[in-house]
Design a protein around this motif. Sequence first.
Motif, PDB file in Angstrom:
ATOM      1  N   GLY A 260       0.805  -1.219   0.000  1.00 50.71           N
ATOM      2  CA  GLY A 260       0.000   0.000   0.000  1.00 50.71           C
ATOM      3  C   GLY A 260       0.835   1.264   0.000  1.00 50.71           C
ATOM      4  N   ILE A 261       2.002   1.197  -0.646  1.00 51.73           N
ATOM      5  CA  ILE A 261       2.884   2.370  -0.770  1.00 51.73           C
ATOM      6  C   ILE A 261       3.038   2.663  -2.262  1.00 51.73           C
ATOM      7  CG2 ILE A 261       5.198   3.304  -0.325  1.00 51.73           C
ATOM      8  CD1 ILE A 261       5.428   1.431   2.056  1.00 51.73           C
ATOM      9  N   SER A 262       2.848   3.922  -2.659  1.00 52.17           N
ATOM     10  CA  SER A 262       2.834   4.237  -4.094  1.00 52.17           C
ATOM     11  C   SER A 262       4.223   4.181  -4.725  1.00 52.17           C
ATOM     12  CB  SER A 262       2.220   5.626  -4.316  1.00 52.17           C
ATOM     13  OG  SER A 262       2.924   6.585  -3.553  1.00 52.17           O
ATOM     14  N   GLY A 263       5.279   4.493  -3.921  1.00 50.20           N
ATOM     15  CA  GLY A 263       6.638   4.468  -4.473  1.00 50.20           C
ATOM     16  C   GLY A 263       7.078   5.831  -4.977  1.00 50.20           C
ATOM     17  N   ALA A 264       6.712   6.881  -4.236  1.00 53.81           N
ATOM     18  CA  ALA A 264       7.167   8.241  -4.584  1.00 53.81           C
ATOM     19  C   ALA A 264       8.691   8.290  -4.485  1.00 53.81           C
ATOM     20  CB  ALA A 264       6.553   9.251  -3.617  1.00 53.81           C
ATOM     21  N   ILE A 265       9.284   9.208  -5.261  1.00 52.84           N
ATOM     22  CA  ILE A 265      10.756   9.287  -5.319  1.00 52.84           C
ATOM     23  C   ILE A 265      11.358   9.500  -3.917  1.00 52.84           C
ATOM     24  CG2 ILE A 265      10.707  11.768  -5.936  1.00 52.84           C
ATOM     25  CD1 ILE A 265      13.239  11.221  -7.591  1.00 52.84           C
ATOM     26  N   GLN A 266      10.633  10.278  -3.092  1.00 54.67           N
ATOM     27  CA  GLN A 266      11.172  10.548  -1.747  1.00 54.67           C
ATOM     28  C   GLN A 266      11.175   9.280  -0.889  1.00 54.67           C
ATOM     29  OE1 GLN A 266       8.572  12.235  -3.087  1.00 54.67           O
ATOM     30  NE2 GLN A 266       9.204  14.370  -3.297  1.00 54.67           N
ATOM     31  N   HIS A 267      10.236   8.383  -1.134  1.00 54.23           N
ATOM     32  CA  HIS A 267      10.215   7.109  -0.398  1.00 54.23           C
ATOM     33  C   HIS A 267      11.347   6.212  -0.918  1.00 54.23           C
ATOM     34  CE1 HIS A 267       8.376   3.958   2.063  1.00 54.23           C
ATOM     35  NE2 HIS A 267       8.741   3.140   1.095  1.00 54.23           N
ATOM     36  N   LEU A 268      11.446   6.142  -2.252  1.00 54.23           N
ATOM     37  CA  LEU A 268      12.465   5.273  -2.855  1.00 54.23           C
ATOM     38  C   LEU A 268      13.865   5.668  -2.401  1.00 54.23           C
ATOM     39  CD1 LEU A 268      11.105   4.933  -6.499  1.00 54.23           C
ATOM     40  CD2 LEU A 268      11.047   3.240  -4.681  1.00 54.23           C
ATOM     41  N   GLY A 269      14.061   6.973  -2.163  1.00 51.12           N
ATOM     42  CA  GLY A 269      15.386   7.453  -1.750  1.00 51.12           C
ATOM     43  C   GLY A 269      15.917   6.743  -0.515  1.00 51.12           C
ATOM     44  N   GLY A 270      15.038   6.232   0.318  1.00 50.33           N
ATOM     45  CA  GLY A 270      15.491   5.559   1.547  1.00 50.33           C
ATOM     46  C   GLY A 270      15.529   4.057   1.444  1.00 50.33           C
ATOM     47  N   ASN A 281       0.423  -3.793  -4.366  1.00 46.50           N
ATOM     48  CA  ASN A 281      -0.368  -2.586  -4.622  1.00 46.50           C
ATOM     49  C   ASN A 281      -1.516  -2.956  -5.556  1.00 46.50           C
ATOM     50  OD1 ASN A 281      -1.201   0.123  -5.538  1.00 46.50           O
ATOM     51  ND2 ASN A 281       0.667   0.782  -4.486  1.00 46.50           N
ATOM     52  N   LYS A 282      -2.684  -2.373  -5.300  1.00 43.44           N
ATOM     53  CA  LYS A 282      -3.825  -2.742  -6.143  1.00 43.44           C
ATOM     54  C   LYS A 282      -3.834  -1.974  -7.471  1.00 43.44           C
ATOM     55  CE  LYS A 282      -7.169   0.464  -4.164  1.00 43.44           C
ATOM     56  NZ  LYS A 282      -8.393   0.668  -3.442  1.00 43.44           N
ATOM     57  N   ASP A 283      -2.974  -0.931  -7.547  1.00 45.44           N
ATOM     58  CA  ASP A 283      -2.928  -0.112  -8.768  1.00 45.44           C
ATOM     59  C   ASP A 283      -1.766  -0.576  -9.651  1.00 45.44           C
ATOM     60  OD1 ASP A 283      -2.707   1.778 -10.716  1.00 45.44           O
ATOM     61  OD2 ASP A 283      -2.243   3.457  -9.371  1.00 45.44           O
ATOM     62  N   PRO A 284      -2.036  -1.197 -10.795  1.00 47.27           N
ATOM     63  CA  PRO A 284      -0.938  -1.686 -11.640  1.00 47.27           C
ATOM     64  C   PRO A 284      -0.021  -0.574 -12.141  1.00 47.27           C
ATOM     65  CG  PRO A 284      -3.091  -2.008 -12.723  1.00 47.27           C
ATOM     66  CD  PRO A 284      -3.365  -1.452 -11.360  1.00 47.27           C
ATOM     67  N   GLU A 285      -0.508   0.691 -12.083  1.00 39.70           N
ATOM     68  CA  GLU A 285       0.303   1.827 -12.541  1.00 39.70           C
ATOM     69  C   GLU A 285       1.144   2.432 -11.407  1.00 39.70           C
ATOM     70  OE1 GLU A 285       0.327   2.761 -15.728  1.00 39.70           O
ATOM     71  OE2 GLU A 285      -1.122   1.165 -16.153  1.00 39.70           O
ATOM     72  N   ALA A 286       1.071   1.863 -10.222  1.00 40.94           N
ATOM     73  CA  ALA A 286       1.832   2.444  -9.097  1.00 40.94           C
ATOM     74  C   ALA A 286       3.317   2.504  -9.457  1.00 40.94           C
ATOM     75  CB  ALA A 286       1.625   1.611  -7.833  1.00 40.94           C
ATOM     76  N   PRO A 287       3.980   3.675  -9.266  1.00 37.08           N
ATOM     77  CA  PRO A 287       5.390   3.808  -9.674  1.00 37.08           C
ATOM     78  C   PRO A 287       6.321   2.805  -9.004  1.00 37.08           C
ATOM     79  CG  PRO A 287       4.516   5.871  -8.734  1.00 37.08           C
ATOM     80  CD  PRO A 287       3.392   4.899  -8.758  1.00 37.08           C
ATOM     81  N   PHE A 288       5.934   2.326  -7.808  1.00 36.75           N
ATOM     82  CA  PHE A 288       6.820   1.411  -7.068  1.00 36.75           C
ATOM     83  C   PHE A 288       7.123   0.143  -7.875  1.00 36.75           C
ATOM     84  CE2 PHE A 288       7.642   1.111  -2.232  1.00 36.75           C
ATOM     85  CZ  PHE A 288       8.971   0.791  -2.465  1.00 36.75           C
ATOM     86  N   PHE A 289       6.191  -0.266  -8.755  1.00 41.05           N
ATOM     87  CA  PHE A 289       6.423  -1.497  -9.513  1.00 41.05           C
ATOM     88  C   PHE A 289       7.678  -1.400 -10.381  1.00 41.05           C
ATOM     89  CE2 PHE A 289       1.786  -2.428  -8.764  1.00 41.05           C
ATOM     90  CZ  PHE A 289       2.013  -3.582  -8.028  1.00 41.05           C
ATOM     91  N   LYS A 290       8.033  -0.153 -10.795  1.00 41.80           N
ATOM     92  CA  LYS A 290       9.240   0.013 -11.641  1.00 41.80           C
ATOM     93  C   LYS A 290      10.515  -0.310 -10.858  1.00 41.80           C
ATOM     94  CE  LYS A 290       7.500   3.286 -14.996  1.00 41.80           C
ATOM     95  NZ  LYS A 290       6.732   4.483 -14.680  1.00 41.80           N
TER      96      LYS A 290
END
Length: 314
Positions: A260-270, A281-290
Motif C-alpha cells: 500500500g505504498i505508491s513508491g514516490a521518489i522521496q520514499h524510494l530514496g530511503g 499494490n492494487k494499482d498496476p500503474e503504481a510507480p513502485f512497480f518500476k
Amino acid sequence: MSVLVFCEYSDDGFKKFTREAMTYGVKLSESLSSEVIAIVNDPDFDQNTIQHHGISQVVTYSDVPLGDSQSTAQVISEIATQKNAKVVIIPFNSTGKNIAGQVAVQCGGGIATSVSGLPLSVDPLTVPVNVFAGKATAEVTIENSCAILAIQSNSIATEEKPVDGVHVESYGGDQSSAIKIIERKTVTDDIPLPEAELVVSGGRGLKGPENWNLVTDLANALGAATACSRPVADSDWRPHYEHVGQTGVTIRPNLYIAAGISGAIQHLGGVNNSKTIVVINKDPEAPFFKAADYGVIGDLFEVLPRLTDAVRKF
Ligand code: FAD
C-alpha cells in the motif's frame, strides 16, 4: 592531525551505523597517515568493540544526553579543536542530523552530509554524497582545514581490525547540559530498523492504524522489522522512527516488502538499495512497480494475510 569519530553508545551497545563510522574513520586515517580517535558519550562504553574496529584512542564525556544537540555539538567541537582534527566523522542518523551542522559552524569547518562512500581523494578531501533522494551521486570537495563528514548508514561495510589496547581519556571541559534525564524509557523492543535484514513496510493503502496488525503479523512471522511511509508517520498511525525515505531512515535490507505504498521518489530514496523489493499494490500503474523485483497487483487486505499464513506454514 587526527580523524575523530563520534561514537554513540547506548544500553544496546554500539549500533551498526556507529561501527560503520568507526571503519570509515580507520580507513580515512590510514589514507591521511593520521591518528584516529573515538569520541564516546558514555565512560562505561564497550571497549572491546572499539578495539576490534581498529581504534586505540578514545575520549569520553558524560552528563550530556544525546537529545541535547547543542551541548553535544559543543563538546565534539571542543575536542576537535584540542585534537587538531582534520576530519570529524558523524553517523547521519537522527542524532547526527541534529549535531553535524552545529559542529561544522563551531569548528569553522566545511561539511558534507549524506556521504555515501569513502573519499575519492584526500588532498583535497573529496567525498561522494547522495543527492536527489539517492538517485544520483555528487562529489563534494572540502577545502577548510577541518571537514565534517556526516556518513549515510549502510554506505560502508563494517570491518574488524583489532588493535592491541585502548587508551581512554576523559574530556575535561564543561559537561553540563540544560537537559536533565528524569527517567530512561526503551522506545521499542523490536528489531532496530536501520540494522534489519528483513523489513515489512506499510503506506496509506493500509487505511488506518487499526489495520497495522496486517503488517506486524507478517513482520513477526518473518522476524522482520516494520517500517512505513512518511504520511503514515505524519498521521500518527506509526512512530516517526519507522518512517523511511529521503526525510526518514535509509535502509538496505536483504528484503523490503512494501504494501500500500505508491513508491514516490522521496520514499524510494530511503529504500532503493534494498537487495530485493517486493511491492503489493492494487494499482498496476503504481510507480513502485518500476523499482520492484517482485510485484503483486492486488488488494493488500487479501494478500498480506495469505502471505503471513504461507510464511507461518513454511
Ligand atoms: P499514497 O501516495 O497515498 O499511496 C498509497 C498507495 O496504496 C497507492 O499506490 C494505492 O494504489 C495503494 N493502495 C490503496 N489501497 C490499497 C489496497 N487495498 N491494496 C493495495 N494497495 C492499495 N515519503 C516517504 O515515504 N518518505 C520520505 O522520506 C518522504 N520525504 C518527503 C520529502 C519531501 C520534501 C516531500 C515533498 C515528500 C516526501 N514524502 C516522503 C512524501 C512522498 O512524496 C509521498 O507523498 C508518500 O511517500 C506517499 O505515501 P504512500 O505511498 O503511503 O501514500
